[in-house]
Design an enzyme around this catalytic site. Structure first.
Site, PDB file in Angstrom:
ATOM      1  N   HIS A 123       4.140  30.274 -13.932  1.00  0.00           N
ATOM      2  CA  HIS A 123       2.762  29.789 -13.676  1.00  0.00           C
ATOM      3  C   HIS A 123       2.417  30.667 -12.282  1.00  0.00           C
ATOM      4  O   HIS A 123       2.323  30.064 -11.124  1.00  0.00           O
ATOM      5  CB  HIS A 123       2.349  28.601 -13.703  1.00  0.00           C
ATOM      6  CG  HIS A 123       3.557  27.488 -13.228  1.00  0.00           C
ATOM      7  ND1 HIS A 123       4.226  27.533 -11.765  1.00  0.00           N
ATOM      8  CD2 HIS A 123       3.954  26.391 -13.452  1.00  0.00           C
ATOM      9  CE1 HIS A 123       5.091  26.905 -11.683  1.00  0.00           C
ATOM     10  NE2 HIS A 123       5.195  26.029 -12.724  1.00  0.00           N
TER      11      HIS A 123
ATOM     12  N   ASP B 178       1.123  26.003 -19.316  1.00  0.00           N
ATOM     13  CA  ASP B 178       1.694  24.817 -18.412  1.00  0.00           C
ATOM     14  C   ASP B 178       0.519  23.745 -18.658  1.00  0.00           C
ATOM     15  O   ASP B 178       0.365  22.899 -17.719  1.00  0.00           O
ATOM     16  CB  ASP B 178       1.415  25.129 -16.814  1.00  0.00           C
ATOM     17  CG  ASP B 178       2.085  24.432 -15.945  1.00  0.00           C
ATOM     18  OD1 ASP B 178       2.999  23.794 -16.776  1.00  0.00           O
ATOM     19  OD2 ASP B 178       1.804  24.416 -14.889  1.00  0.00           O
TER      20      ASP B 178
ATOM     21  N   HIS C 146       3.991  21.696 -21.614  1.00  0.00           N
ATOM     22  CA  HIS C 146       4.611  20.403 -21.550  1.00  0.00           C
ATOM     23  C   HIS C 146       3.861  19.493 -22.707  1.00  0.00           C
ATOM     24  O   HIS C 146       2.886  19.263 -22.894  1.00  0.00           O
ATOM     25  CB  HIS C 146       4.132  19.533 -20.222  1.00  0.00           C
ATOM     26  CG  HIS C 146       4.490  20.315 -19.032  1.00  0.00           C
ATOM     27  ND1 HIS C 146       5.525  19.983 -18.456  1.00  0.00           N
ATOM     28  CD2 HIS C 146       4.092  21.477 -18.319  1.00  0.00           C
ATOM     29  CE1 HIS C 146       5.911  20.586 -17.318  1.00  0.00           C
ATOM     30  NE2 HIS C 146       4.919  21.702 -17.434  1.00  0.00           N
TER      31      HIS C 146
ATOM     32  N   HIS D 226      10.281  27.234 -11.341  1.00  0.00           N
ATOM     33  CA  HIS D 226       8.872  26.718 -10.346  1.00  0.00           C
ATOM     34  C   HIS D 226       8.999  27.305  -8.954  1.00  0.00           C
ATOM     35  O   HIS D 226       9.783  26.930  -8.312  1.00  0.00           O
ATOM     36  CB  HIS D 226       9.000  25.366 -10.494  1.00  0.00           C
ATOM     37  CG  HIS D 226       7.826  24.491  -9.985  1.00  0.00           C
ATOM     38  ND1 HIS D 226       6.775  23.929 -10.653  1.00  0.00           N
ATOM     39  CD2 HIS D 226       7.351  24.648  -8.688  1.00  0.00           C
ATOM     40  CE1 HIS D 226       5.911  23.500  -9.822  1.00  0.00           C
ATOM     41  NE2 HIS D 226       5.934  23.915  -8.586  1.00  0.00           N
TER      42      HIS D 226
ATOM     43  N   HIS E 179       5.151  28.359 -21.638  1.00  0.00           N
ATOM     44  CA  HIS E 179       5.363  27.366 -20.815  1.00  0.00           C
ATOM     45  C   HIS E 179       4.369  26.104 -21.355  1.00  0.00           C
ATOM     46  O   HIS E 179       3.164  26.060 -21.022  1.00  0.00           O
ATOM     47  CB  HIS E 179       4.975  27.799 -19.274  1.00  0.00           C
ATOM     48  CG  HIS E 179       5.312  26.696 -18.123  1.00  0.00           C
ATOM     49  ND1 HIS E 179       5.917  27.089 -17.275  1.00  0.00           N
ATOM     50  CD2 HIS E 179       4.917  25.601 -18.217  1.00  0.00           C
ATOM     51  CE1 HIS E 179       6.168  25.931 -16.476  1.00  0.00           C
ATOM     52  NE2 HIS E 179       5.424  24.985 -17.015  1.00  0.00           N
TER      53      HIS E 179
ATOM     54  N   LYS F 171      15.338  25.368 -17.117  1.00  0.00           N
ATOM     55  CA  LYS F 171      14.195  25.497 -16.136  1.00  0.00           C
ATOM     56  C   LYS F 171      14.687  24.935 -14.725  1.00  0.00           C
ATOM     57  O   LYS F 171      15.320  23.666 -14.770  1.00  0.00           O
ATOM     58  CB  LYS F 171      13.134  24.276 -16.591  1.00  0.00           C
ATOM     59  CG  LYS F 171      12.038  24.252 -15.571  1.00  0.00           C
ATOM     60  CD  LYS F 171      11.021  25.390 -15.616  1.00  0.00           C
ATOM     61  CE  LYS F 171       9.887  25.219 -14.342  1.00  0.00           C
ATOM     62  NZ  LYS F 171       9.024  24.214 -14.895  1.00  0.00           N
TER      63      LYS F 171
HETATM   64  O1  DOR Z   1       0.953  20.541 -12.400  1.00  0.00           O
HETATM   65  C1  DOR Z   1       2.016  20.611 -12.915  1.00  0.00           C
HETATM   66  N1  DOR Z   1       2.161  19.598 -13.723  1.00  0.00           N
HETATM   67  N2  DOR Z   1       3.062  21.195 -12.840  1.00  0.00           N
HETATM   68  C2  DOR Z   1       4.139  21.144 -12.870  1.00  0.00           C
HETATM   69  O2  DOR Z   1       5.039  21.724 -12.333  1.00  0.00           O
HETATM   70  C3  DOR Z   1       4.492  20.050 -13.695  1.00  0.00           C
HETATM   71  C4  DOR Z   1       3.516  19.571 -14.722  1.00  0.00           C
HETATM   72  C5  DOR Z   1       3.596  18.206 -15.229  1.00  0.00           C
HETATM   73  O3  DOR Z   1       4.665  18.018 -15.761  1.00  0.00           O
HETATM   74  O4  DOR Z   1       2.815  17.378 -15.314  1.00  0.00           O
HETATM   75 ZN    ZN Z   2       5.154  23.311 -16.170  1.00  0.00          ZN
END
Ligand code: DOR
Ligand code: ZN
Length: 354
Positions: free
Chosen positions: A176, A249, A17, A138, A15, A101
């Site tokens: 998460h 995450d 970003h 989520h 997971h 997702k």
């Molecule tokens: O804390 C988070 N940041 N939770 C999420 O689900 C998305 C993520 C983000 O894209 O910044």
């Molecule tokens: Zn995330």
């Protein structure tokens, strides 16, 4: 086990970003330095909602990879109420999309295009079940009458449990997971259900949000919870249970977007994610279980081959920088200005061969 040096099969991040543009250029090498693959979140603006968009995003990621890096981005689609069964079938046929997702509309960063009612996405979910495409959830309700610390537990009761009844063969990852409720649910669930656990939810309880003042760099969604929940996550991660696996995450935002009157959610852990997971397992005397959690359970759940290369971790203190530059504005990483107790050796032996 209390070694000073351990060798792991090259891990994966289930997971992550990576963003786009200048942040991608910074965040990608931070993960690719030691992870073999990552499930790449689709919450760009606009979201990555089609296979064609996933393909061009993947191309941008590959173009940003440092020369010689050995890293495979595993792409995901963003589930919307317009996602068609045909798009899911195309995703299943593609060799690049590995999951879809689900964001409840309004739950977190860039979730505006998410789903308001899961029933509106049932045609897509039917197709996912049929084609074996995992659903990554989520797991928070957005109901404003529910206390923000209770939103995962309520999500499980209201949405996840009924969903599993309706789609018994759908593979689902509770992303998460942050609570004892979530951990207990996954343990009791059928083998089609797994969960990722972040390193910041393993390290921090909610006191860290208010430690000497408001701490925006510890703000993420779902929120870090009280200590009993953190302990349940640590027990699950270090237990050897095969349906819990690493998903950082890691979610970079510029410093000014977090240090703001309405700050963004997300913890940027990639610069020391593997090292910090090692700290957690080390404290529990469970370093011998780190490899399965980091490198085996996720691949097995996704039905992908385990990586073949190796990563060497050494017990050695270093200090995380206060901030990490990007071409635009700096990002404050997890542990900024503080000590990290493990280090990944620069050379990664025997790179991923599969
Ligand atoms: O804390 C988070 N940041 N939770 C999420 O689900 C998305 C993520 C983000 O894209 O910044
Ligand atoms: Zn995330």
């Amino acid at each position: 086990m209390n070694a000073n040096r351990i060798t792991l099969t090259r891990p994966d991040d289930w997971h992550l970003h990576l963003r786009d543009g200048a942040i991608l250029a910074t965040a990608l090498p931070a993960t690719a330095r030691c992870f073999g693959r990552a499930i790449v979140m689709p919450n760009l603006q606009p979201p990555v909602a089609t296979v064609a968009q996933a393909r061009t995003y993947r191309d941008r990621i590959m173009a940003a990879l440092p020369a010689g890096a050995d890293f495979e981005p595993l792409m995901t689609l963003y589930l919307t109420e317009a996602t068609s069964p045909a798009e899911i079938a195309e995703a299943a046929r593609s060799d690049l999309v590995h999951a879809v997702k689900y964001y409840p509309a309004g739950a977190t960063t860039h979730s505006e295009s998410g789903v308001t009612d899961l029933r509106n996405a049932y045609p897509a979910l039917e197709a996912m079940q049929e084609h074996g495409v995992p659903l990554l959830m989520h797991g928070e309700v957005t109901d404003p009458s529910v206390d923000v610390f209770d939103r995962e537990a309520v999500f499980i009761e209201r949405h996840l449990a009924p969903l599993l009844q309706d789609f018994p063969a759908l593979r689902v990852v509770l992303e998460h997971v942050t609570t004892r409720d979530g951990v207990d649910f996954v343990r009791a669930a059928p083998p089609t259900v797994g969960a990722t656990i972040t390193v910041h939810h393993l390290l921090l309880n909610r006191n860290a949000l208010f430690d000497g003042g408001l701490r925006p760099h510890h703000y993420c969604r779902p929120l870090i919870k009280r200590e009993t929940h953190r302990q349940a996550l640590v027990e699950a991660a270090t237990s050897g249970h095969p349906r819990f696996f690493a998903g950082t995450d890691s979610a970079p935002h510029h410093r000014h977007a977090k240090e703001s009157a309405c700050g963004c959610a997300g913890v940027y852990s990639a610069p020391a994610a593997l090292e910090l997971y090692a700290e957690v397992f080390d404290r529990m005397g469970a370093l011998d279980r780190l490899e399965a959690f980091m490198s085996f359970h996720g691949a097995d759940f996704y039905g992908l081959p385990r990586n073949r290369g190796r990563v060497v971790l050494e017990r050695a203190d270093w200090t995380m920088p206060e901030e990490i530059a990007t071409a635009e504005a700096p990002i404050v990483p997890l542990r900024a200005g503080e000590k990290v107790a493990w280090r990944v050796r620069a050379e990664v032996e025997d790179r991923r061969a599969s």
